[in-house]
Write an enzyme that holds these catalytic residues in place. Structure first.
Site, PDB file in Angstrom:
ATOM      1  N   HIS A 155      -5.069 -13.216  -2.275  1.00 56.05           N
ATOM      2  CA  HIS A 155      -3.934 -14.003  -1.794  1.00 56.05           C
ATOM      3  C   HIS A 155      -3.921 -15.413  -2.386  1.00 56.05           C
ATOM      4  O   HIS A 155      -2.856 -16.025  -2.530  1.00 56.05           O
ATOM      5  CB  HIS A 155      -3.977 -14.077  -0.268  1.00 56.05           C
ATOM      6  CG  HIS A 155      -2.666 -14.437   0.363  1.00 56.05           C
ATOM      7  ND1 HIS A 155      -1.629 -15.037  -0.329  1.00 56.05           N
ATOM      8  CD2 HIS A 155      -2.213 -14.282   1.639  1.00 56.05           C
ATOM      9  CE1 HIS A 155      -0.605 -15.225   0.487  1.00 56.05           C
ATOM     10  NE2 HIS A 155      -0.939 -14.783   1.691  1.00 56.05           N
ATOM     11  N   ASP A 366       9.198   2.911  -7.458  1.00 59.48           N
ATOM     12  CA  ASP A 366       9.283   4.311  -7.881  1.00 59.48           C
ATOM     13  C   ASP A 366       8.612   4.456  -9.243  1.00 59.48           C
ATOM     14  O   ASP A 366       9.085   3.929 -10.241  1.00 59.48           O
ATOM     15  CB  ASP A 366      10.755   4.725  -7.956  1.00 59.48           C
ATOM     16  CG  ASP A 366      10.947   6.172  -8.367  1.00 59.48           C
ATOM     17  OD1 ASP A 366       9.951   6.863  -8.675  1.00 59.48           O
ATOM     18  OD2 ASP A 366      12.109   6.617  -8.402  1.00 59.48           O
TER      19      ASP A 366
END
Length: 435
Positions: A155, A366
């Protein structure tokens, strides 16, 4: 759930990183970000019979290509946590065979399931966590041919928006898309690094509570969200605002029952679109401001009042807020911006930390065999020690019009929270993602 590691390697960029880019200095906003592991797991139905080998090769090739654009992701954090050594060390990439059917596991998901599908522990302990890497990947292959791609990000180098951008770009490359995939590295010049900030600075990390926790998923469908919006009597409330307000209202009941008088809800706010003109959406790094709304734990706090509190505080992160942190004098502006939120957090009896990934487009990732059937983070399992206690993580539902809330609370708090009438009325607890 038994699993076997099939392979392990470092996937490196397909072309070398130029010499002038081999040291990536983190920005001031990166410096103040917690040095924690953020896991993301995407679950997919089978790409088709006898296509697993092709799928793994495609994932590695496309990852290698995209790392030439997201070159810091293939690097290693420096010992002082102030830069990334970008000499194409690569992203650890493992393939794991899981002796189970994905559809069976998702009928009634075990809270521990996501922890078994990621390549490292979710911890602040560097030896158990990412050990210098910026990102790691584990591809889990199930007996049915289903796939779960487990990733872990540091992070301190990237925020949620950048993580989703990276996954989207990787997926677009895998399906041979012509979509642009090169991020914008302006954060270093906008928010130059400040030597005065200790490399140990981690305010959010210091607020995180440790202890035995319970995690439940509360899913709000479109109908429930519509009812909450109507009940708020607020002009054009967002689904995130009304869901957060309801969760905060129920948390207040749990807080009050545990003898606490003041509670606070805090969340990071994406600053890219708060600047004027807005920063490019493809900016790499951490671009977040900290919002914090507090209130006394009154028994009958109106939903609309809480929506207004959340909205008003988030709206303080505006053009002026961003401008104060720009350039060489940005540290003084950063302190000025954070001081009100930090003061409220320190004064509150209870703090609920919230992160929302709604509308980031994670369900559009995708790789060429369809969109994810589910997406999870990796929070604490029930009755386990958690570094993320009293935290909430929000994401879209697969349909795109609902909200899934992962709520991790102290055991005593969850016992009260899950039995508050409003949460039982508007949310489904721990439903199957296949429903």
């Amino acid at each position: 759930m038994e699993s076997v590691i099939i392979s392990k390697e470092n996937v490196k960029p397909s072309s070398p990183t130029p010499l002038h880019l081999q040291s990536y200095k983190i920005s001031m906003l990166d410096q103040i970000c917690p040095n924690m592991v953020v896991p993301v797991i995407l679950y997919f139905s089978s790409p088709g019979e006898n296509l697993i080998s092709h799928t793994i090769d495609s994932l590695k090739r496309s990852l290698s290509f995209i790392l030439t654009r997201f070159y810091p992701v293939a690097g290693r954090i420096s010992e002082d946590d102030l830069s990334v050594d970008c000499k194409d060390q690569g992203v650890p990439f493992s393939v794991v065979k899981v002796a189970a059917r994905l559809s069976d596991l998702l009928k009634n998901p075990d809270p521990q399931l996501p922890m078994r599908l990621i390549p490292c522990a979710v911890t602040n302990d560097e030896k158990l966590g990412m050990n210098g890497t910026i990102a790691m990947t584990q591809v889990n292959i199930f007996e049915c041919g289903g796939i779960a791609i487990g990733t872990a990000f540091r992070h301190k180098i990237v925020d949620g928006f950048t993580m989703v951008s990276f996954l989207s770009a990787w997926a677009a490359t895998a399906r041979v898309s012509s979509e642009p995939v090169c991020p914008n590295y302006i954060s270093q010049s906008l928010f130059p690094q400040k030597e005065e900030i200790s490399n140990q600075a981690d305010f959010v990390g210091s607020v995180l509570k440790m202890g035995k926790s319970i995690m439940h998923r509360f899913v709000f469908d479109a109908s429930a969200i519509g009812q909450l919006k109507a009940a708020s009597n607020i002009k054009r409330p967002t689904r995130v605002e009304v869901v957060l307000a309801l969760i905060w209202k129920c948390f207040m009941v749990a807080s009050l029952s545990n003898g606490k008088q003041v509670s606070l809800i805090s969340q990071p706010v994406n600053m890219r679109r708060r600047a004027r003109p807005p920063f490019p959406s493809d900016c790499f790094g951490n671009f977040v401001g900290l919002s914090a709304a507090s209130s006394t734990n009154e028994d009958k706090k109106e939903l609309g009042h809480l929506v207004k509190e959340i909205r008003d505080d988030a709206n303080k992160i505006d053009h002026d807020y961003v401008n104060r942190m720009l350039g060489d004098k940005g540290l003084l502006g950063c302190i000025e911006n954070l001081q009100p939120s930090v003061s409220k957090i320190l004064e509150a009896d209870d703090v609920l930390l919230v992160t929302s990934w709604c509308s980031l487009g994670i369900y559009n990732v995708d790789f060429g065999w369809g969109k994810p059937i589910w997406m999870t983070r990796c929070e604490a399992g029930n009755n386990s020690e958690s570094i993320f206690m009293n935290c909430v993580w929000l994401n879209d539902t697969r349909s795109g019009d609902g909200v899934e809330a992962w709520v991790v609370l102290d055991e005593k708090y969850m016992e009260v929270f899950e039995n508050v009438e409003e949460i039982k009325t508007y949310a489904s607890k721990d439903p199957s993602p296949l429903d």
